[in-house]
Design a protein around this motif. Sequence first.
Motif, PDB file in Angstrom:
ATOM      1  N   LYS A   1       0.915  -0.958   0.123  1.00  0.00           N
ATOM      2  CA  LYS A   1       0.141   0.061  -0.085  1.00  0.00           C
ATOM      3  C   LYS A   1       0.725   1.383  -0.028  1.00  0.00           C
ATOM      4  O   LYS A   1       1.159   1.858   1.128  1.00  0.00           O
ATOM      5  CB  LYS A   1      -0.952   0.029   1.219  1.00  0.00           C
ATOM      6  CG  LYS A   1      -2.275  -0.954   1.271  1.00  0.00           C
ATOM      7  CD  LYS A   1      -3.057  -0.404   0.186  1.00  0.00           C
ATOM      8  CE  LYS A   1      -4.520  -1.054  -0.064  1.00  0.00           C
ATOM      9  NZ  LYS A   1      -5.301  -0.816  -0.795  1.00  0.00           N
ATOM     10  N   PRO A   2       1.369   1.667  -1.187  1.00  0.00           N
ATOM     11  CA  PRO A   2       2.302   2.783  -1.188  1.00  0.00           C
ATOM     12  C   PRO A   2       1.472   4.158  -0.702  1.00  0.00           C
ATOM     13  O   PRO A   2       2.164   5.051  -0.421  1.00  0.00           O
ATOM     14  CB  PRO A   2       2.583   3.014  -2.717  1.00  0.00           C
ATOM     15  CG  PRO A   2       2.231   1.584  -3.213  1.00  0.00           C
ATOM     16  CD  PRO A   2       1.206   1.113  -2.338  1.00  0.00           C
ATOM     17  N   GLY A   3       0.122   4.224  -0.849  1.00  0.00           N
ATOM     18  CA  GLY A   3      -0.386   5.469  -0.242  1.00  0.00           C
ATOM     19  C   GLY A   3      -0.316   5.360   1.239  1.00  0.00           C
ATOM     20  O   GLY A   3      -0.951   6.473   1.736  1.00  0.00           O
ATOM     21  N   ASP A   4       0.208   4.651   1.960  1.00  0.00           N
ATOM     22  CA  ASP A   4       0.374   4.598   3.358  1.00  0.00           C
ATOM     23  C   ASP A   4       1.763   4.843   3.752  1.00  0.00           C
ATOM     24  O   ASP A   4       2.262   4.474   5.033  1.00  0.00           O
ATOM     25  CB  ASP A   4      -0.277   3.364   4.106  1.00  0.00           C
ATOM     26  CG  ASP A   4      -1.481   3.188   4.029  1.00  0.00           C
ATOM     27  OD1 ASP A   4      -2.302   4.160   4.074  1.00  0.00           O
ATOM     28  OD2 ASP A   4      -2.197   2.077   3.869  1.00  0.00           O
ATOM     29  N   SER A   5       2.627   5.484   2.765  1.00  0.00           N
ATOM     30  CA  SER A   5       4.113   5.757   3.120  1.00  0.00           C
ATOM     31  C   SER A   5       3.841   6.724   3.997  1.00  0.00           C
ATOM     32  O   SER A   5       2.960   7.471   4.254  1.00  0.00           O
ATOM     33  CB  SER A   5       4.742   6.097   1.874  1.00  0.00           C
ATOM     34  OG  SER A   5       4.423   7.413   1.334  1.00  0.00           O
ATOM     35  N   MET A   6       5.299   7.120   4.655  1.00  0.00           N
ATOM     36  CA  MET A   6       5.343   7.915   5.628  1.00  0.00           C
ATOM     37  C   MET A   6       5.301   9.394   5.015  1.00  0.00           C
ATOM     38  O   MET A   6       4.486  10.186   5.491  1.00  0.00           O
ATOM     39  CB  MET A   6       6.901   8.172   6.100  1.00  0.00           C
ATOM     40  CG  MET A   6       7.017   8.914   7.186  1.00  0.00           C
ATOM     41  SD  MET A   6       6.129   8.985   8.606  1.00  0.00           S
ATOM     42  CE  MET A   6       6.793   7.887   9.744  1.00  0.00           C
ATOM     43  N   ASP A   7       5.696   9.716   3.600  1.00  0.00           N
ATOM     44  CA  ASP A   7       5.131  10.840   3.094  1.00  0.00           C
ATOM     45  C   ASP A   7       3.866  11.229   2.956  1.00  0.00           C
ATOM     46  O   ASP A   7       3.214  12.283   2.990  1.00  0.00           O
ATOM     47  CB  ASP A   7       5.964  10.983   1.544  1.00  0.00           C
ATOM     48  CG  ASP A   7       7.399  11.231   1.837  1.00  0.00           C
ATOM     49  OD1 ASP A   7       7.863  11.595   2.931  1.00  0.00           O
ATOM     50  OD2 ASP A   7       8.086  10.937   0.774  1.00  0.00           O
ATOM     51  N   LYS A   8       3.012  10.072   2.549  1.00  0.00           N
ATOM     52  CA  LYS A   8       1.588  10.120   2.488  1.00  0.00           C
ATOM     53  C   LYS A   8       1.082  10.251   3.789  1.00  0.00           C
ATOM     54  O   LYS A   8       0.014  11.160   3.693  1.00  0.00           O
ATOM     55  CB  LYS A   8       1.030   8.857   1.583  1.00  0.00           C
ATOM     56  CG  LYS A   8       1.569   8.775   0.351  1.00  0.00           C
ATOM     57  CD  LYS A   8       0.906   9.515  -0.589  1.00  0.00           C
ATOM     58  CE  LYS A   8       1.420   9.424  -2.028  1.00  0.00           C
ATOM     59  NZ  LYS A   8       0.976  10.317  -3.110  1.00  0.00           N
ATOM     60  N   MET A   9       1.393   9.916   4.832  1.00  0.00           N
ATOM     61  CA  MET A   9       0.943   9.879   6.080  1.00  0.00           C
ATOM     62  C   MET A   9       1.157  11.364   6.669  1.00  0.00           C
ATOM     63  O   MET A   9       0.052  12.028   7.103  1.00  0.00           O
ATOM     64  CB  MET A   9       1.642   9.081   7.290  1.00  0.00           C
ATOM     65  CG  MET A   9       1.464   7.688   7.180  1.00  0.00           C
ATOM     66  SD  MET A   9       2.520   6.510   7.829  1.00  0.00           S
ATOM     67  CE  MET A   9       2.221   7.245   9.686  1.00  0.00           C
TER      68      MET A   9
END
Length: 202
Positions: free
Chosen positions: A101-109
């Motif tokens: 789930k790349p959408g849950d990366s730190m940047d996205k967080m």
Amino acid sequence: MKHTIKTLFALVVFIATTAFTPVGTGYDIGDIATDFELENIDGKMVSMKDFKDAKGFIIVFTCNTCPYAVAYEDRVEALNKKYADKGYPVIAIMPNNTDVKPGDSMDKMRARAKAKGFTFPYLMDKGQKIYPQYGATKTPHVYVLERTTKGHEVKYIGAIDDNYQDANAVSKRYVEDAVDALLVGKDVPESKTRAIGCSIKV
């Protein structure tokens, strides 16, 4: 002879399945939760021991990408605003594998927290070591802990409330009822409910 072979085969199957079936995975009510040290969206490491004045915690396993988790974001923020000053702050933990789930990366967080104005820590369970200790299976999945002489005791496990679709149609506010009870020294009225959400991605 055939009966003996069947009996032996059944015994072997029983031993094999029970040997590799985990028993009692995760915390139950009354268990003492081990502290963690996880990276927050501001780059700092956060532990429960950092909250010197906390009477307990509302631990929420959540993420950016699950529709259920997104539906509950405002309610999680409201929980922190209502209870942090009373001694029960929210700590949100993102448990998903970010390769899945790349959408849950730190940047996205970070971006999500900024867009929503989160006032609580939003930590990443890097290596996915903490959510299995708790036994979390969904996003969102909530654990209310009370600080006791023994440690952080699990007092509630499950859903935030009984209606993820419509905050205005909620009839049972499980987390609020649990924390309200703890604040006045009473037993939690409903200590376990079924968490509703997306499966944690491994």
